[in-house]
Design a protein around this motif. Structure first.
Motif, short mmCIF file in Angstrom:
data_model
loop_
_atom_site.label_atom_id
_atom_site.label_comp_id
_atom_site.label_asym_id
_atom_site.label_seq_id
_atom_site.Cartn_x
_atom_site.Cartn_y
_atom_site.Cartn_z
N VAL A 263 9.55 -1.81 3.80
CA VAL A 263 9.46 -0.52 3.11
C VAL A 263 9.83 -0.63 1.63
CG1 VAL A 263 10.48 1.79 2.95
CG2 VAL A 263 9.82 0.86 5.17
N GLU A 264 9.05 0.02 0.80
CA GLU A 264 9.37 0.31 -0.60
C GLU A 264 9.52 1.82 -0.71
OE1 GLU A 264 9.50 -2.12 -3.24
OE2 GLU A 264 9.42 -3.57 -1.59
N VAL A 265 10.69 2.31 -1.11
CA VAL A 265 10.96 3.74 -1.12
C VAL A 265 10.56 4.33 -2.47
CG1 VAL A 265 12.70 5.54 -0.88
CG2 VAL A 265 12.88 3.44 0.48
N GLY A 266 9.47 5.11 -2.47
CA GLY A 266 9.04 5.81 -3.67
C GLY A 266 9.41 7.27 -3.59
N GLY B 246 4.76 1.63 1.02
CA GLY B 246 5.48 2.47 0.07
C GLY B 246 5.03 3.91 0.11
N GLN B 247 5.85 4.76 -0.49
CA GLN B 247 5.50 6.17 -0.67
C GLN B 247 5.40 6.42 -2.17
OE1 GLN B 247 9.10 6.02 0.79
NE2 GLN B 247 7.99 4.86 2.32
N ALA B 248 4.30 7.04 -2.58
CA ALA B 248 4.14 7.33 -4.01
C ALA B 248 3.67 8.76 -4.19
CB ALA B 248 3.14 6.34 -4.65
N ALA B 249 4.52 9.66 -3.86
CA ALA B 249 5.92 9.42 -3.50
C ALA B 249 6.31 10.40 -2.41
CB ALA B 249 6.81 9.63 -4.72
N THR C 278 0.85 -1.18 0.00
CA THR C 278 0.00 0.00 0.00
C THR C 278 0.89 1.23 0.00
OG1 THR C 278 -1.83 1.13 1.12
CG2 THR C 278 -0.24 -0.01 2.53
N TRP C 279 0.53 2.23 -0.80
CA TRP C 279 1.39 3.39 -1.06
C TRP C 279 0.64 4.68 -0.75
CZ3 TRP C 279 6.20 2.48 -3.81
CH2 TRP C 279 6.41 1.13 -4.13
N TYR C 280 1.36 5.65 -0.17
CA TYR C 280 0.75 6.92 0.25
C TYR C 280 1.48 8.10 -0.38
CZ TYR C 280 -1.54 3.75 3.40
OH TYR C 280 -2.28 2.70 3.88
N THR C 281 0.73 9.14 -0.63
CA THR C 281 1.24 10.30 -1.35
C THR C 281 1.79 11.36 -0.39
OG1 THR C 281 -0.94 11.32 -1.32
CG2 THR C 281 -0.41 9.97 -3.22
N VAL D 247 5.71 8.94 4.97
CA VAL D 247 6.51 8.09 5.86
C VAL D 247 5.80 7.93 7.20
CG1 VAL D 247 8.74 7.81 7.00
CG2 VAL D 247 8.63 8.82 4.71
N LEU D 248 5.29 9.03 7.74
CA LEU D 248 4.54 8.97 8.99
C LEU D 248 3.26 8.17 8.82
CD1 LEU D 248 4.71 9.95 11.91
CD2 LEU D 248 3.49 12.02 11.21
N MET D 249 2.58 8.38 7.71
CA MET D 249 1.37 7.61 7.42
C MET D 249 1.70 6.12 7.35
SD MET D 249 -1.90 7.90 6.73
CE MET D 249 -3.09 6.62 6.33
N GLY D 250 2.78 5.79 6.68
CA GLY D 250 3.19 4.40 6.56
C GLY D 250 3.54 3.78 7.90
N THR D 251 4.08 4.59 8.81
CA THR D 251 4.41 4.09 10.14
C THR D 251 3.17 3.66 10.88
OG1 THR D 251 6.35 5.56 10.20
CG2 THR D 251 5.60 4.65 12.30
N ASP D 252 2.11 4.47 10.77
CA ASP D 252 0.84 4.13 11.41
C ASP D 252 0.29 2.83 10.83
OD1 ASP D 252 -1.66 5.41 13.02
OD2 ASP D 252 -2.36 4.37 11.22
N ILE D 253 0.33 2.69 9.52
CA ILE D 253 -0.21 1.49 8.88
C ILE D 253 0.65 0.28 9.21
CG2 ILE D 253 -0.74 0.40 6.67
CD1 ILE D 253 -2.67 2.68 7.55
N ALA D 254 1.95 0.45 9.26
CA ALA D 254 2.84 -0.67 9.59
C ALA D 254 2.54 -1.23 10.97
CB ALA D 254 4.29 -0.23 9.48
#
Length: 373
Positions: A104-107, A75-78, A40-43, A59-66
């Motif tokens: 992590v996938e780095v976008g 991921g970050q898109a981007a 899942t990727w966040y902008t 990145v912060l959003m992804g931390t919550d989801i993780a």
């Protein structure tokens, strides 16, 4: 094929309900993991008082989801690399990789909107594309150095690390690796990522120049808008450049992710009725800046007769309709351009959460099994 989620949080008229919007995003990600989606990727967007794009920190959003999931990759898109201090971005992504257990996938992207760039880092001004590209390239270079786990130094056009002339002397800090005559001459960023040498890199790309640069540098590419015929040229350029740079033969579609606007319902009419307004909100917003050129078929010239509408988009790049129709369109992408990784964008601004969840359910139950073992 791999299937993933592209999630651009948007909620026109709901900025005062941001906590609820976040809860909906969490529920969507958890459901995607349970359904077997790969990632899942966040902008990243800033100052969006229109509430069409309201995630300032992927990145912060992804931390919550993780923290709420176990397997789905994040991921970050981007992350807009030109807006960040490169050492801060390196640290934050490394932290997320550690916290997520190496998911992590780095976008990365260069940025599009002037109101964002000029209020975060004037050097990233998109009106100066050559400077913007140079800043992006140097930032990526620093990220790789920082993630190496080694002591490093950097002196470029925009950044110098470590800052010159900083003295350091502490009995618990061995100086042989990073000081000269008492001054810091090398530095180490901690933590470094769990994935070694670093998490996979992706770049949002479209132009031939960006495609060549990413492919030559071993960076995976992410596309969105073009129709299949125009995508084929881009995919072939990526394949040929990556093959030459790596010294091995890339398959068509290898190393590439494609975002498509996806909505699944029981009938074609229902899919359009439920999805059109939210979808067109996104397109009217973004096409104001981008124009329609990226939506042309291969060899097609943009003319004044082209007008943005759902009908204009549907035959070009939408996967909107019944499960059978959407599966046919996914198969076309697989067969025509070798697509290996599809990212679904369903959560367009204004779409009711229950509708997005139902579309996700239908895709997972009736489309995905056609393409996964």
């Amino acid at each position: 094929m791999r299937f993933s989620i592209f999630h651009n949080l948007g909620a026109p008229g709901r900025l005062g309900e941001y906590a609820q919007v976040m809860d909906e995003a969490r529920e969507f990600a958890i459901a995607a993991e349970k359904a077997g989606f790969w990632s899942t990727w966040y902008t990243e967007h800033h100052f969006g008082h229109e509430a069409i794009e309201i995630t300032p920190n992927p990145v912060l959003m992804g931390t919550d989801i993780a923290a709420r999931t176990e397997h789905i990759r994040i991921g970050q898109a981007a992350s807009i690399a030109t807006f960040w201090h490169p050492l801060r971005l390196a640290e934050d992504i490394a932290m997320l990789d550690q916290l997520s257990g190496g998911r992590v996938e780095v976008g990365l992207g260069r940025g599009l909107y002037g109101r964002e760039a000029l209020n975060l880092n004037a050097l990233a001004d998109p009106r100066d594309q050559e400077q913007n590209r140079a800043l992006y390239d140097e930032t990526v270079e620093i990220l790789r150095k920082a993630w190496s786990g080694e002591f490093f130094s950097h002196k470029g056009r925009f950044h110098e690390f470590p800052a010159p002339g900083v003295k350091w002397n502490h009995p618990l800090s061995p100086t042989a690796d990073y000081t000269t005559a008492g001054a810091i001459t090398k530095m180490q960023v901690t933590p470094f990522p769990l994935q070694r040498p670093h998490p996979p890199l992706w770049q949002v790309i479209d132009s031939p120049r960006s495609i060549r640069a990413a492919a030559a540098d071993g960076v995976q590419g992410m596309f969105w808008l073009p129709p299949v015929s125009a995508l084929k040229e881009r995919f072939e350029l990526y394949r040929d450049t990556a093959s030459q740079a790596s010294g091995r033969e890339y398959a068509l579609g290898e190393g590439i992710g494609l975002v498509r606007d996806v909505y699944v319902a029981d009938t074609m009419e229902q899919a359009r009725a439920e999805f059109e307004e939210a979808l067109m909100t996104t397109y009217r917003w973004i096409m104001h800046w981008r124009g329609l050129a990226n939506l042309m078929e291969a060899g097609e010239e943009l003319t004044d007769a082209h007008e943005l509408s759902f009908d204009f988009l549907h035959s070009r790049n939408l996967l909107v309709g019944t499960p059978e129709y959407v599966a046919e369109k996914v198969a076309e992408l697989r067969d025509e351009v070798g697509l290996e990784h599809l990212l679904l964008w369903t959560t367009h601004p204004g779409l009711p959460h229950r509708n997005a969840m139902r579309s996700l359910e239908l895709f997972a139950e009736k489309v995905m099994p056609e393409f996964t073992a």
